[in-house]
Design an enzyme around this catalytic site. Structure first.
Site, PDB file in Angstrom:
ATOM      1  N   LYS A  30       0.848  -1.205   0.000  1.00 20.80           N
ATOM      2  CA  LYS A  30       0.000   0.000   0.000  1.00 20.80           C
ATOM      3  C   LYS A  30       0.878   1.249   0.000  1.00 20.80           C
ATOM      4  CE  LYS A  30      -2.448   1.755   3.674  1.00 20.80           C
ATOM      5  NZ  LYS A  30      -2.533   3.230   3.648  1.00 20.80           N
ATOM      6  N   ASP A  59      -3.218   4.316  -2.447  1.00 20.84           N
ATOM      7  CA  ASP A  59      -4.257   4.755  -1.501  1.00 20.84           C
ATOM      8  C   ASP A  59      -4.380   6.282  -1.538  1.00 20.84           C
ATOM      9  OD1 ASP A  59      -6.007   4.895   0.646  1.00 20.84           O
ATOM     10  OD2 ASP A  59      -4.484   4.479   2.159  1.00 20.84           O
ATOM     11  N   LYS A  61      -7.456   7.956  -2.237  1.00 16.10           N
ATOM     12  CA  LYS A  61      -8.809   8.361  -1.812  1.00 16.10           C
ATOM     13  C   LYS A  61      -9.332   9.566  -2.613  1.00 16.10           C
ATOM     14  CE  LYS A  61      -8.174   6.825   2.989  1.00 16.10           C
ATOM     15  NZ  LYS A  61      -6.725   6.574   3.073  1.00 16.10           N
ATOM     16  N   TYR A  63     -11.480  12.325  -4.372  1.00 11.19           N
ATOM     17  CA  TYR A  63     -12.784  12.942  -4.078  1.00 11.19           C
ATOM     18  C   TYR A  63     -12.822  14.294  -4.765  1.00 11.19           C
ATOM     19  CZ  TYR A  63     -16.751  14.603  -1.236  1.00 11.19           C
ATOM     20  OH  TYR A  63     -17.947  15.079  -0.808  1.00 11.19           O
ATOM     21  N   ASP A  64     -13.591  14.390  -5.861  1.00 11.17           N
ATOM     22  CA  ASP A  64     -13.670  15.642  -6.611  1.00 11.17           C
ATOM     23  C   ASP A  64     -14.913  15.572  -7.496  1.00 11.17           C
ATOM     24  OD1 ASP A  64     -12.926  18.035  -8.079  1.00 11.17           O
ATOM     25  OD2 ASP A  64     -10.871  17.660  -7.435  1.00 11.17           O
ATOM     26  N   ILE A  65     -15.065  16.497  -8.436  1.00 11.04           N
ATOM     27  CA  ILE A  65     -16.202  16.385  -9.355  1.00 11.04           C
ATOM     28  C   ILE A  65     -15.934  15.192 -10.280  1.00 11.04           C
ATOM     29  CG2 ILE A  65     -16.864  18.818  -9.261  1.00 11.04           C
ATOM     30  CD1 ILE A  65     -15.376  19.193 -11.951  1.00 11.04           C
ATOM     31  N   PRO A  66     -17.016  14.557 -10.759  1.00  8.10           N
ATOM     32  CA  PRO A  66     -16.836  13.320 -11.528  1.00  8.10           C
ATOM     33  C   PRO A  66     -15.823  13.447 -12.663  1.00  8.10           C
ATOM     34  CG  PRO A  66     -19.148  13.626 -11.047  1.00  8.10           C
ATOM     35  CD  PRO A  66     -18.443  14.852 -10.532  1.00  8.10           C
ATOM     36  N   ASN A  67     -15.893  14.522 -13.437  1.00  2.64           N
ATOM     37  CA  ASN A  67     -14.993  14.652 -14.584  1.00  2.64           C
ATOM     38  C   ASN A  67     -13.519  14.623 -14.167  1.00  2.64           C
ATOM     39  OD1 ASN A  67     -14.761  15.179 -17.485  1.00  2.64           O
ATOM     40  ND2 ASN A  67     -13.737  17.051 -16.753  1.00  2.64           N
ATOM     41  N   THR A 118     -12.240   6.214   9.560  1.00  4.58           N
ATOM     42  CA  THR A 118     -12.338   5.744  10.956  1.00  4.58           C
ATOM     43  C   THR A 118     -11.940   6.820  11.963  1.00  4.58           C
ATOM     44  OG1 THR A 118     -10.198   4.736  10.568  1.00  4.58           O
ATOM     45  CG2 THR A 118     -12.090   3.260  10.665  1.00  4.58           C
ATOM     46  N   ARG A 178      -4.212  -6.699  13.700  1.00  3.06           N
ATOM     47  CA  ARG A 178      -3.056  -7.055  14.514  1.00  3.06           C
ATOM     48  C   ARG A 178      -2.992  -8.572  14.462  1.00  3.06           C
ATOM     49  NH1 ARG A 178      -2.078  -2.939  13.203  1.00  3.06           N
ATOM     50  NH2 ARG A 178      -1.660  -1.026  14.318  1.00  3.06           N
ATOM     51  N   GLY A 207       0.503  -2.630   8.747  1.00  2.00           N
ATOM     52  CA  GLY A 207       1.667  -1.758   8.691  1.00  2.00           C
ATOM     53  C   GLY A 207       2.627  -2.030   9.837  1.00  2.00           C
ATOM     54  N   ARG A 208       2.386  -1.345  10.943  1.00  2.00           N
ATOM     55  CA  ARG A 208       3.331  -1.383  12.064  1.00  2.00           C
ATOM     56  C   ARG A 208       3.735  -2.779  12.552  1.00  2.00           C
ATOM     57  NH1 ARG A 208       0.113   3.358  15.021  1.00  2.00           N
ATOM     58  NH2 ARG A 208      -1.454   2.428  13.661  1.00  2.00           N
TER      59      ARG A 208
HETATM   60  O1  C5P Z   1       0.242   0.385  11.142  1.00  2.00           O
HETATM   61  P1  C5P Z   1      -1.151  -0.097  10.890  1.00  2.00           P
HETATM   62  O2  C5P Z   1      -1.219  -1.603  10.680  1.00  2.00           O
HETATM   63  O3  C5P Z   1      -2.136   0.387  11.912  1.00  2.00           O
HETATM   64  O4  C5P Z   1      -1.505   0.585   9.484  1.00  2.00           O
HETATM   65  C1  C5P Z   1      -2.756   0.560   8.912  1.00  2.00           C
HETATM   66  C2  C5P Z   1      -2.716   1.306   7.614  1.00  2.00           C
HETATM   67  O5  C5P Z   1      -4.044   1.456   7.141  1.00  2.00           O
HETATM   68  C3  C5P Z   1      -2.157   2.726   7.699  1.00  2.00           C
HETATM   69  O6  C5P Z   1      -1.535   3.018   6.447  1.00  2.00           O
HETATM   70  C4  C5P Z   1      -3.386   3.588   7.875  1.00  2.00           C
HETATM   71  O7  C5P Z   1      -3.228   4.890   7.380  1.00  2.00           O
HETATM   72  C5  C5P Z   1      -4.398   2.833   7.020  1.00  2.00           C
HETATM   73  N1  C5P Z   1      -5.793   3.060   7.351  1.00  2.00           N
HETATM   74  C6  C5P Z   1      -6.322   2.861   8.609  1.00  2.00           C
HETATM   75  N2  C5P Z   1      -7.650   3.084   8.845  1.00  2.00           N
HETATM   76  C7  C5P Z   1      -8.452   3.451   7.849  1.00  2.00           C
HETATM   77  C8  C5P Z   1      -7.947   3.643   6.572  1.00  2.00           C
HETATM   78  C9  C5P Z   1      -6.594   3.435   6.354  1.00  2.00           C
HETATM   79  O8  C5P Z   1      -5.608   2.491   9.519  1.00  2.00           O
HETATM   80  N3  C5P Z   1      -9.736   3.593   8.060  1.00  2.00           N
END
Ligand code: C5P
Length: 229
Positions: A30, A59, A61, A63-67, A118, A178, A207-208
């Site tokens: 990602k 990633d 995301k 978000y704008d006008i459709p065109n 979130t 996790r 990620g982490r």
């Molecule tokens: O480090 P971790 O496993 O928490 O990373 C989750 C990834 O998913 C990060 O890149 C974070 O920005 C992304 N993300 C998220 N929650 C969302 C959308 C994206 O944690 N609702």
């Protein structure tokens, strides 16, 4: 299930080092907008040169006008990435137009919709969208499905219900995983790999727990093993 590793390290050098450590695995990576804004298309090309089988999820995301979204989506398709996302709240017309424009590409990228960020709590969300998160997120998912998108970004806790309301093949990509109950960090509700499997999550995003591990490759190996069990 397809493991998607978030390349969230602060520099291109560190992210590329991580990708090299993981190069023997056919995983998804990602790339977020911080990285993309700074390191651009060259970074994507470098990832592909490390392992041509790496799949890239951009990633951004949109978000704008459709065109404008349609034109941007086409540029993303030309980049050769494998998946990207738009905000569901950009609306049905934007969704239809994006999917229509991409239909001319034989290997078009998958397109997911972000339902609810979130970072919102329910009252902040309601102030903008006028409805509770759960209700609206489900509606956004149905809307994305009926307008031809491939799936949604959602919580693992919503994955099963979304598939029940749409289709089993409608993809769910879920952060806040996790794998073996590691430290949640700033994530509020976290799911294990076991839970994600049960919830039919297609893409767990991690990620982490991977990049902070002293041996990311071993960690990925363990996660892939657990995913297959
Ligand atoms: O480090 P971790 O496993 O928490 O990373 C989750 C990834 O998913 C990060 O890149 C974070 O920005 C992304 N993300 C998220 N929650 C969302 C959308 C994206 O944690 N609702």
């Amino acid at each position: 299930m397809n493991l998607c590793v978030a390349l969230d390290l602060p520099t291109a050098k560190e992210n590329l080092k991580l990708a090299r450590e993981l190069k023997e695995y056919n995983i998804w990576l990602k790339v977020g907008f911080r990285t993309y804004i700074r390191d651009g298309r060259e970074f994507i090309n470098e990832l592909k040169s490390i392992n041509p089988n790496f799949k890239i999820f951009l990633d951004l995301k949109l978000y704008d006008i459709p065109n404008t979204m349609v034109d941007a989506s086409e540029e993303i398709a030309k980049l050769g990435v494998d998946m990207f996302n738009i905000h569901a709240s950009a609306g049905e017309e934007a969704m239809r137009m994006v999917m229509n424009r991409l239909s001319k590409y034989k290997n078009r990228p998958l397109v997911l919709a972000v339902t609810a960020l979130t970072s919102f709590n329910n009252s902040a969300f309601k102030k903008i969208y006028g409805e509770d998160i759960d209700t609206r997120a489900k509606e956004f998912a149905k809307m994305s499905y009926s307008n031809g998108l491939d799936g949604v970004v959602c919580s693992a806790f919503e994955s099963k219900a979304i598939k029940e309301e749409t289709d089993n093949s409608f993809l769910t990509l879920c952060p806040a995983i996790r794998p073996f109950g590691e430290d949640a960090g700033d994530q509020k509700r976290v799911a294990t790999i076991e839970f994600a499997k049960e919830a039919k999550v297609d893409f767990p995003v991690i990620g982490r727990p991977i990049y902070k591990d002293s041996n990311p490759a071993k960690k990925v190996e363990e996660i892939l093993e657990r995913m297959e069990k």
